[in-house]
Design a protein around this motif. Structure first.
Motif, PDB file in Angstrom:
ATOM      1  N   ALA A  84       0.951  -1.290   0.105  1.00 40.91           N
ATOM      2  CA  ALA A  84      -0.059  -0.055  -0.177  1.00 40.91           C
ATOM      3  C   ALA A  84       0.647   1.240   0.039  1.00 40.91           C
ATOM      4  N   ASP A  85       2.011   1.192   0.705  1.00 44.61           N
ATOM      5  CA  ASP A  85       2.986   2.397   0.797  1.00 44.61           C
ATOM      6  C   ASP A  85       3.617   2.647  -0.498  1.00 44.61           C
ATOM      7  N   LEU A  86       4.167   1.428  -1.157  1.00 42.47           N
ATOM      8  CA  LEU A  86       4.406   1.598  -2.344  1.00 42.47           C
ATOM      9  C   LEU A  86       3.550   2.236  -3.437  1.00 42.47           C
ATOM     10  N   TRP A  87       2.510   1.835  -3.410  1.00 44.47           N
ATOM     11  CA  TRP A  87       1.294   2.487  -4.446  1.00 44.47           C
ATOM     12  C   TRP A  87       1.323   3.802  -4.218  1.00 44.47           C
ATOM     13  N   ALA A  88       1.213   4.099  -3.057  1.00 45.50           N
ATOM     14  CA  ALA A  88       0.821   5.635  -2.600  1.00 45.50           C
ATOM     15  C   ALA A  88       2.077   6.409  -3.147  1.00 45.50           C
ATOM     16  N   LEU A  89       3.484   5.850  -3.210  1.00 46.52           N
ATOM     17  CA  LEU A  89       4.679   6.559  -3.528  1.00 46.52           C
ATOM     18  C   LEU A  89       4.697   6.649  -5.034  1.00 46.52           C
ATOM     19  N   VAL A  90       4.261   5.709  -5.718  1.00 50.01           N
ATOM     20  CA  VAL A  90       4.487   5.740  -7.201  1.00 50.01           C
ATOM     21  C   VAL A  90       3.392   6.566  -7.821  1.00 50.01           C
ATOM     22  N   ARG A 101      14.571  -9.760 -10.943  1.00 54.81           N
ATOM     23  CA  ARG A 101      14.826 -10.742 -11.951  1.00 54.81           C
ATOM     24  C   ARG A 101      13.515 -10.569 -12.981  1.00 54.81           C
ATOM     25  N   PRO A 102      13.418 -10.502 -14.261  1.00 52.03           N
ATOM     26  CA  PRO A 102      12.150 -10.342 -14.936  1.00 52.03           C
ATOM     27  C   PRO A 102      11.181 -11.253 -14.326  1.00 52.03           C
ATOM     28  N   GLY A 103      10.234 -10.405 -14.197  1.00 46.84           N
ATOM     29  CA  GLY A 103       8.743 -11.152 -13.951  1.00 46.84           C
ATOM     30  C   GLY A 103       8.455 -11.096 -12.178  1.00 46.84           C
ATOM     31  N   LYS A 104       9.527 -10.790 -11.417  1.00 49.61           N
ATOM     32  CA  LYS A 104       9.353 -10.590 -10.142  1.00 49.61           C
ATOM     33  C   LYS A 104       8.403  -9.341  -9.712  1.00 49.61           C
ATOM     34  N   LEU A 105       8.636  -8.310 -10.228  1.00 48.16           N
ATOM     35  CA  LEU A 105       7.726  -7.074 -10.169  1.00 48.16           C
ATOM     36  C   LEU A 105       6.353  -7.550 -10.146  1.00 48.16           C
ATOM     37  N   GLU A 106       6.148  -8.215 -11.511  1.00 47.92           N
ATOM     38  CA  GLU A 106       4.814  -8.649 -11.700  1.00 47.92           C
ATOM     39  C   GLU A 106       4.238  -9.488 -10.492  1.00 47.92           C
ATOM     40  N   ALA A 107       5.005 -10.311 -10.168  1.00 44.39           N
ATOM     41  CA  ALA A 107       4.556 -11.173  -9.148  1.00 44.39           C
ATOM     42  C   ALA A 107       4.248 -10.542  -7.815  1.00 44.39           C
ATOM     43  N   LEU A 108       4.992  -9.336  -7.615  1.00 44.28           N
ATOM     44  CA  LEU A 108       4.615  -8.747  -6.403  1.00 44.28           C
ATOM     45  C   LEU A 108       3.129  -7.569  -6.597  1.00 44.28           C
ATOM     46  N   GLY A 109       2.589  -7.585  -7.912  1.00 46.74           N
ATOM     47  CA  GLY A 109       1.381  -7.137  -8.050  1.00 46.74           C
ATOM     48  C   GLY A 109       1.730  -5.635  -8.534  1.00 46.74           C
ATOM     49  N   PHE A 110       2.890  -5.327  -9.126  1.00 52.92           N
ATOM     50  CA  PHE A 110       3.196  -4.098  -9.687  1.00 52.92           C
ATOM     51  C   PHE A 110       3.728  -4.302 -11.147  1.00 52.92           C
ATOM     52  N   SER A 111       2.889  -4.926 -11.986  1.00 54.69           N
ATOM     53  CA  SER A 111       3.379  -4.932 -13.451  1.00 54.69           C
ATOM     54  C   SER A 111       3.218  -3.609 -13.830  1.00 54.69           C
ATOM     55  N   GLY A 113       1.706  -2.543 -16.411  1.00 55.91           N
ATOM     56  CA  GLY A 113       0.207  -2.241 -16.921  1.00 55.91           C
ATOM     57  C   GLY A 113      -0.420  -1.732 -15.648  1.00 55.91           C
ATOM     58  N   ALA A 114      -0.339  -2.249 -14.594  1.00 52.80           N
ATOM     59  CA  ALA A 114      -0.984  -1.917 -13.342  1.00 52.80           C
ATOM     60  C   ALA A 114      -0.257  -0.470 -12.980  1.00 52.80           C
ATOM     61  N   LEU A 115       0.900  -0.228 -12.855  1.00 54.11           N
ATOM     62  CA  LEU A 115       1.629   0.738 -12.612  1.00 54.11           C
ATOM     63  C   LEU A 115       0.792   2.048 -13.303  1.00 54.11           C
ATOM     64  N   HIS A 116       1.052   1.762 -14.942  1.00 52.87           N
ATOM     65  CA  HIS A 116       0.400   2.847 -15.756  1.00 52.87           C
ATOM     66  C   HIS A 116      -1.056   3.265 -15.531  1.00 52.87           C
ATOM     67  N   ALA A 117      -1.835   2.050 -15.198  1.00 51.78           N
ATOM     68  CA  ALA A 117      -3.132   2.319 -14.884  1.00 51.78           C
ATOM     69  C   ALA A 117      -3.453   3.279 -13.767  1.00 51.78           C
ATOM     70  N   LYS A 118      -2.243   3.277 -12.748  1.00 53.03           N
ATOM     71  CA  LYS A 118      -2.373   4.429 -11.496  1.00 53.03           C
ATOM     72  C   LYS A 118      -1.653   5.489 -11.975  1.00 53.03           C
ATOM     73  N   ASN A 119      -0.756   5.457 -12.663  1.00 50.79           N
ATOM     74  CA  ASN A 119       0.113   6.635 -13.012  1.00 50.79           C
ATOM     75  C   ASN A 119       0.726   6.630 -14.698  1.00 50.79           C
ATOM     76  N   PRO A 120      -0.280   7.102 -15.615  1.00 50.03           N
ATOM     77  CA  PRO A 120       0.025   7.091 -16.943  1.00 50.03           C
ATOM     78  C   PRO A 120       1.236   7.572 -17.309  1.00 50.03           C
ATOM     79  N   GLY A 121       1.858   8.478 -16.663  1.00 49.31           N
ATOM     80  CA  GLY A 121       2.877   9.110 -17.155  1.00 49.31           C
ATOM     81  C   GLY A 121       4.453   8.474 -16.593  1.00 49.31           C
ATOM     82  N   LEU A 122       4.096   7.656 -15.774  1.00 42.58           N
ATOM     83  CA  LEU A 122       5.397   6.997 -15.056  1.00 42.58           C
ATOM     84  C   LEU A 122       6.349   6.120 -16.133  1.00 42.58           C
TER      85      LEU A 122
END
Length: 382
Positions: A84-90, A101-111, A113-122
């Motif tokens: 939750a804190d990371l989502w607030a930071l980004v 390692r490729p795929g780990k960020l996605e496994a944590l829930g921060f793909s 696609g999900a990041l850009h849905a939250k912050n399109p300019g990231l």
């Protein structure tokens, strides 16, 4: 100039990266004014324990250099609160840097696609060993492996010796520079269009880029460069040579005019064997033997004075003790002190918008209160 100033002021960077390459990119952005918030997992970045540590200090000099000018917070991304804190930071960040390692960020829930849905300019800088896809993507990616695969290690060493590896974190540092550059390209695009994107930077491609024309030479001529010690195929003489008093010097003749001045100096004026780049390369062994003997017969001061007299390129091979006494390093202020830690100064000097070193790498969780508490207060109010 305070922490809000600098050419990159206003750019907010969330850094999830560890060790050198990814954090190195963050360092260069922070040096020029970006607000870089480094997020560490419980236990901290391994760089805190890498290499030399000062007396009574917990964190290594490597940490204090690579993570200077950054805010430091600790989050457990395996926990609900940490995510939750990371989502607030980004949510309002301009850049996210990660080197899992490729795929780990996605496994944590921060793909992405999900990041850009939250912050399109990231802008998402992804630093890896071999890239986000391809047959090697999931292999453990360290600089040593990239140096071997890129062809770089195969060129290092003497002709009759084994391939060698560089004794410093060369690949990580090269990748850090490439990552910082590519990130700023993407940030420029985001500023103009509002569109974020993924920046895929990796150790292997970074080292492959510095192989110069060897790729073309093999593709078109079948040329494979052999190990030549300190030499390179197209510049002769070029290498390190020992003077009569044991001092080592480096010599380069990367232009015909300088090569002619060196040949005249050592008594080879008009020798057709060495009349062009191609001729000198074809007669490499004879010319290197002659230069080595000429230098070996004279003490260092004489060799340097003679090369300088004819305006030829030469330098003493320095170690750190020499560097700390060298007048040019002092005049250019290439070494500085930050929070009692002596380290390299800025990468580049900008006449209008210089960077600034504000502090060395901080203690674990040093900025948890100033960075995370406002997020929690906002959640409580919400």
């Amino acid at each position: 100039m305070d922490a809000t100033e600098g050419p990159l002021a206003g750019i907010k960077v969330i850094e999830l990266a560890t060790v050198v390459a990814g954090p190195g990119s963050g360092r260069y952005l922070a040096d020029f004014g970006a607000e870089v918030i480094k997020v560490e997992a419980p236990g901290g970045d391994p760089t805190r324990r890498m290499g030399w540590t000062g007396p009574g200090e917990q964190d290594a000099y490597f940490w204090k250099l690579v993570n200077r000018n950054k805010k430091v917070v600790s989050l457990d991304l395996k926990s609900e609160q940490g995510r939750a804190d990371l989502w607030a930071l980004v949510a309002d960040a301009n850049v996210l840097i990660e080197n899992m390692r490729p795929g780990k960020l996605e496994a944590l829930g921060f793909s992405p696609g999900a990041l850009h849905a939250k912050n399109p300019g990231l802008v998402i800088l992804r630093v890896s060993g071999f890239g986000q896809d391809g047959p090697y993507a999931q292999h453990p990616g360290f600089a040593t492996i990239a140096e071997a695969l890129s062809g770089f290690a195969g060129l290092l060493g003497e002709a009759d010796g084994p391939p060698l590896l560089p004794p410093i974190a060369l690949t990580d540092e090269v990748t850090a520079l490439g990552g910082a550059f590519a990130t700023l390209v993407a940030v420029r695009h985001a500023e103009r269009t509002g569109e974020g994107q993924v920046v895929d930077v990796n150790l292997l491609q970074s080292m492959f880029q510095i192989m110069g024309p060897l790729v073309s030479a093999y593709a078109h001529m079948g040329y494979l460069q052999p190990r030549l010690g300190s030499g390179i195929p197209y510049t002769v003489p070029r290498g390190t040579y020992r003077c009569a008093d044991g001092v080592w010097v480096a010599v380069s003749s990367s232009s015909d005019s300088i090569a002619r001045r060196v040949l005249d100096l050592v008594g080879l004026t008009g020798d057709e064997r060495f009349s062009s780049f191609q001729a000198r390369s074809a007669n490499r062994e004879a010319l290197e033997e002659w230069i080595s003997a000429w230098i070996a017969e004279r003490p260092y001061e004489t060799v340097v004075a003679e090369f300088r007299r004819v305006d030829a390129a030469i330098a003493k091979v320095l170690d750190m003790r020499d560097i700390f006494a060298d007048p040019h390093f002092k005049a250019r202020e290439m070494i500085t002190e930050v929070d009692g830690v002596v380290m390299q100064n800025m990468l580049a000097n900008l006449s209008k918008t210089p960077g600034r070193l504000r502090h060395a790498g901080k203690a674990f969780g040093a900025d948890n209160e100033v960075v995370l508490e406002p997020l929690h207060e906002k959640d409580a109010v919400g």
